[in-house]
Design an enzyme around this catalytic site. Sequence first.
Site, PDB file in Angstrom:
ATOM      1  N   CYS A  85       0.873  -1.147   0.076  1.00 28.48           N
ATOM      2  CA  CYS A  85       0.031  -0.005   0.059  1.00 28.48           C
ATOM      3  C   CYS A  85       0.829   1.194  -0.155  1.00 28.48           C
ATOM      4  CB  CYS A  85      -0.897   0.033   1.186  1.00 28.48           C
ATOM      5  SG  CYS A  85      -2.307   1.162   1.061  1.00 28.48           S
ATOM      6  N   HIS A 202      -3.822  -5.077  -0.286  1.00 26.06           N
ATOM      7  CA  HIS A 202      -3.349  -5.428   1.082  1.00 26.06           C
ATOM      8  C   HIS A 202      -3.356  -6.766   0.983  1.00 26.06           C
ATOM      9  CE1 HIS A 202      -3.420  -1.582   3.445  1.00 26.06           C
ATOM     10  NE2 HIS A 202      -4.252  -1.042   2.464  1.00 26.06           N
ATOM     11  N   GLU A 204      -2.595  -8.830   3.208  1.00 21.20           N
ATOM     12  CA  GLU A 204      -2.817  -9.386   4.799  1.00 21.20           C
ATOM     13  C   GLU A 204      -4.407  -9.338   5.091  1.00 21.20           C
ATOM     14  OE1 GLU A 204      -2.728  -4.950   5.350  1.00 21.20           O
ATOM     15  OE2 GLU A 204      -1.619  -6.388   4.111  1.00 21.20           O
TER      16      GLU A 204
END
Length: 222
Positions: A85, A202, A204
């Site tokens: 990001c 992202h 994650e």
Amino acid sequence: MSASGTVAVIDYGMGNLRSVWQALAQVAGESKVVVTADPAVVAAADRVVFPGQGAMPDCMREVDARGLRGALVDAARNKPFLGICIGLQMLFEHSEEGDVAGLGIFAGRVRRFPASQMVDPAGLRLKVPHMGWNRVQQAAGSGCRTAAHPLWANIADEERFYFVHSYYVDPADSTVVAGTTGYGIPFTSAVARDNIFAVQCHPEKSARAGLTLLANFIGWKP
């Protein structure tokens, strides 16, 4: 893939690092994942993850305030390095967000989505920030001879990842592009060169595909 050693997640006070740490810990195998703001720990780590959320000027200010700039630039030169990001955007020379300079590791600029082009194929207005799930079309990035970069291994082309951003990177060198996504306009959503891989999404927060990308990074030997 698995590897041993230390994975340093850079903490410069911006963004929710716990989700990044938790996702990496799930796939780290014998590697130790540490969240750190200590340049010495970053320098000693075997791999570096550079995440972040927030405004580019604030992020750059906090990186410098914590004395992390030198350690980040050195890591980007000589060890497996993953940007996420804002951690992608900060690798570039300059951002329109706050008219601020980045780290200059990649040539190019960070641009805001153009309001006049924020429409979908049906002509409906698209909101900025770009928020939610979107597809990533894979590419190789610099230095790769295969059709897709090793960090895309076991991830289907056009797989969906989770995004939250109002700005996107515009590389001066198109050969570093490792992924593209469409949102009103086609934009670069991943870059790669040598030991660096960085994504606008992202991983994650991107379910199985994101964990696979992180696992690929843990085992990557550029």
